[in-house]
Design a protein around this motif. Structure first.
Motif, PDB file in Angstrom:
ATOM      1  N   LYS A  99      39.911 -49.305 -38.644  1.00  0.00           N
ATOM      2  CA  LYS A  99      40.411 -49.132 -37.286  1.00  0.00           C
ATOM      3  C   LYS A  99      40.006 -47.780 -36.697  1.00  0.00           C
ATOM      4  N   ILE A 100      38.907 -47.227 -37.224  1.00  0.00           N
ATOM      5  CA  ILE A 100      38.353 -45.977 -36.709  1.00  0.00           C
ATOM      6  C   ILE A 100      36.856 -46.210 -36.520  1.00  0.00           C
ATOM      7  N   ILE A 101      36.374 -45.970 -35.289  1.00  0.00           N
ATOM      8  CA  ILE A 101      34.944 -46.135 -35.036  1.00  0.00           C
ATOM      9  C   ILE A 101      34.355 -44.852 -34.472  1.00  0.00           C
ATOM     10  N   ASN A 102      33.048 -44.759 -34.612  1.00  0.00           N
ATOM     11  CA  ASN A 102      32.301 -43.599 -34.138  1.00  0.00           C
ATOM     12  C   ASN A 102      31.031 -44.082 -33.442  1.00  0.00           C
ATOM     13  N   ILE A 103      30.513 -43.229 -32.592  1.00  0.00           N
ATOM     14  CA  ILE A 103      29.197 -43.485 -32.007  1.00  0.00           C
ATOM     15  C   ILE A 103      28.272 -42.368 -32.472  1.00  0.00           C
ATOM     16  N   HIS A 104      27.105 -42.772 -32.992  1.00  0.00           N
ATOM     17  CA  HIS A 104      26.117 -41.810 -33.482  1.00  0.00           C
ATOM     18  C   HIS A 104      24.889 -41.866 -32.582  1.00  0.00           C
ATOM     19  N   PRO A 105      24.324 -40.712 -32.211  1.00  0.00           N
ATOM     20  CA  PRO A 105      23.215 -40.692 -31.255  1.00  0.00           C
ATOM     21  C   PRO A 105      21.838 -40.939 -31.863  1.00  0.00           C
ATOM     22  N   ALA A 106      21.765 -41.921 -32.754  1.00  0.00           N
ATOM     23  CA  ALA A 106      20.484 -42.332 -33.347  1.00  0.00           C
ATOM     24  C   ALA A 106      20.682 -43.705 -33.975  1.00  0.00           C
ATOM     25  N   LEU A 107      19.601 -44.255 -34.461  1.00  0.00           N
ATOM     26  CA  LEU A 107      19.645 -45.573 -35.084  1.00  0.00           C
ATOM     27  C   LEU A 107      19.845 -45.412 -36.590  1.00  0.00           C
ATOM     28  N   LEU A 108      21.111 -45.439 -36.995  1.00  0.00           N
ATOM     29  CA  LEU A 108      21.415 -45.306 -38.418  1.00  0.00           C
ATOM     30  C   LEU A 108      20.783 -46.473 -39.172  1.00  0.00           C
ATOM     31  N   PRO A 109      20.368 -46.245 -40.399  1.00  0.00           N
ATOM     32  CA  PRO A 109      20.699 -45.102 -41.247  1.00  0.00           C
ATOM     33  C   PRO A 109      19.805 -43.872 -41.040  1.00  0.00           C
ATOM     34  N   LYS A 110      18.785 -43.991 -40.200  1.00  0.00           N
ATOM     35  CA  LYS A 110      17.916 -42.852 -39.967  1.00  0.00           C
ATOM     36  C   LYS A 110      18.647 -41.775 -39.158  1.00  0.00           C
ATOM     37  N   HIS A 111      18.400 -40.530 -39.493  1.00  0.00           N
ATOM     38  CA  HIS A 111      18.937 -39.369 -38.771  1.00  0.00           C
ATOM     39  C   HIS A 111      20.471 -39.324 -38.793  1.00  0.00           C
ATOM     40  N   GLY A 112      21.048 -39.700 -39.920  1.00  0.00           N
ATOM     41  CA  GLY A 112      22.493 -39.614 -40.083  1.00  0.00           C
ATOM     42  C   GLY A 112      22.838 -38.656 -41.208  1.00  0.00           C
ATOM     43  N   GLY A 113      24.125 -38.460 -41.412  1.00  0.00           N
ATOM     44  CA  GLY A 113      24.613 -37.620 -42.500  1.00  0.00           C
ATOM     45  C   GLY A 113      25.125 -36.284 -42.000  1.00  0.00           C
ATOM     46  N   LYS A 114      25.597 -35.499 -42.945  1.00  0.00           N
ATOM     47  CA  LYS A 114      26.179 -34.201 -42.617  1.00  0.00           C
ATOM     48  C   LYS A 114      25.174 -33.328 -41.863  1.00  0.00           C
ATOM     49  N   GLY A 115      25.636 -32.716 -40.790  1.00  0.00           N
ATOM     50  CA  GLY A 115      24.798 -31.824 -39.995  1.00  0.00           C
ATOM     51  C   GLY A 115      23.952 -32.527 -38.947  1.00  0.00           C
ATOM     52  N   MET A 116      23.963 -33.851 -38.956  1.00  0.00           N
ATOM     53  CA  MET A 116      23.167 -34.598 -37.979  1.00  0.00           C
ATOM     54  C   MET A 116      24.065 -35.028 -36.826  1.00  0.00           C
ATOM     55  N   TYR A 117      24.112 -34.182 -35.817  1.00  0.00           N
ATOM     56  CA  TYR A 117      24.907 -34.448 -34.624  1.00  0.00           C
ATOM     57  C   TYR A 117      24.225 -33.789 -33.436  1.00  0.00           C
ATOM     58  N   GLY A 118      24.541 -34.302 -32.241  1.00  0.00           N
ATOM     59  CA  GLY A 118      24.043 -33.699 -31.002  1.00  0.00           C
ATOM     60  C   GLY A 118      22.546 -33.476 -30.992  1.00  0.00           C
ATOM     61  N   MET A 119      22.145 -32.312 -30.547  1.00  0.00           N
ATOM     62  CA  MET A 119      20.714 -31.997 -30.392  1.00  0.00           C
ATOM     63  C   MET A 119      19.977 -31.976 -31.726  1.00  0.00           C
ATOM     64  N   HIS A 120      20.680 -31.724 -32.833  1.00  0.00           N
ATOM     65  CA  HIS A 120      20.020 -31.762 -34.145  1.00  0.00           C
ATOM     66  C   HIS A 120      19.373 -33.134 -34.368  1.00  0.00           C
ATOM     67  N   VAL A 121      20.077 -34.181 -33.955  1.00  0.00           N
ATOM     68  CA  VAL A 121      19.564 -35.543 -34.114  1.00  0.00           C
ATOM     69  C   VAL A 121      18.332 -35.745 -33.232  1.00  0.00           C
ATOM     70  N   HIS A 122      18.424 -35.371 -31.972  1.00  0.00           N
ATOM     71  CA  HIS A 122      17.312 -35.586 -31.039  1.00  0.00           C
ATOM     72  C   HIS A 122      16.078 -34.764 -31.438  1.00  0.00           C
ATOM     73  N   GLU A 123      16.315 -33.565 -31.956  1.00  0.00           N
ATOM     74  CA  GLU A 123      15.205 -32.740 -32.454  1.00  0.00           C
ATOM     75  C   GLU A 123      14.525 -33.421 -33.642  1.00  0.00           C
ATOM     76  N   ALA A 124      15.321 -34.029 -34.527  1.00  0.00           N
ATOM     77  CA  ALA A 124      14.762 -34.729 -35.689  1.00  0.00           C
ATOM     78  C   ALA A 124      13.960 -35.955 -35.254  1.00  0.00           C
TER      79      ALA A 124
END
Length: 187
Positions: A99-124
């Motif tokens: 009952k907890i959801i999140n939105i990630h700014p990339a197509l998981l599983p690519k560019h996910g995990g600790k430290g992968m958020y916001g501009m870090h994802v788009h830069e990757a």
């Protein structure tokens, strides 16, 4: 009627979009927003919309009791993460299983995990030469970005796109799809 709490750590554009989407809903109500940061824009945004926001400390979040008490006070059925920068505590995972959801700014599983958020994802995405990016809406579990995927939407990434260009495209997908997916899950 399902009551959802939004957890946010930043400016609150997604939180505001979700609240506006459900303003006259007969299915979903957003009675509160919780944050781990007193100095971010989400508070001003949601307070202008008449939604109270509350801040908790890292210790309160990890221990869980104060957060769970606040969620119980507002009869929360479901939690939506919108730019929330803390790993979800075991206490919350146990109290809100699936009952907890999140939105990630990339197509998981690519560019996910600790430290992968916001501009870090788009830069990757740009650094890897990806030809598409997008959003992933997923359930939360005990690991970063590894919960079951609910929905993905894509956008093209041109060879000339900057991380800022990718961010603009991804934000448009977030605003268009996140509230609708929440609504479908809670119908």
């Amino acid at each position: 009627m399902k009551n959802i709490a939004i957890f946010a750590s930043g400016s609150g554009t997604n939180a505001e979009n979700i609240i506006r989407y459900f303003t006259d809903s007969e299915v979903v109500k957003v009675p509160l927003v919780l944050s781990n940061n007193r100095k971010v824009g989400v508070h001003e945004r949601v307070n202008k919309l008449g939604i109270p926001s509350f801040v908790f400390s890292r210790e309160e979040f990890v221990e869980g009791r104060a957060v769970l008490d606040k969620l119980a006070e507002y009869a929360i059925d479901f939690i939506v993460l919108a730019g929330f920068m803390n790993k979800i505590s075991d206490a919350l995972l146990q109290a809100f299983p699936s009952k907890i959801i999140n939105i990630h700014p990339a197509l998981l599983p690519k560019h996910g995990g600790k430290g992968m958020y916001g501009m870090h994802v788009h830069e990757a995405v740009v650094a890897d030469g990806d030809t598409e990016s997008g959003i992933t809406i997923h359930y939360i579990n005990e690991n970063y970005d590894e919960g079951d995927i609910i929905f993905q939407a894509t956008c093209p990434v041109a060879p000339t796109d900057t991380p800022e260009d990718v961010a603009t495209k991804v934000h448009a997908l977030e605003y268009a799809h996140y509230p609708q997916v929440i609504e479908k899950l809670l119908r």
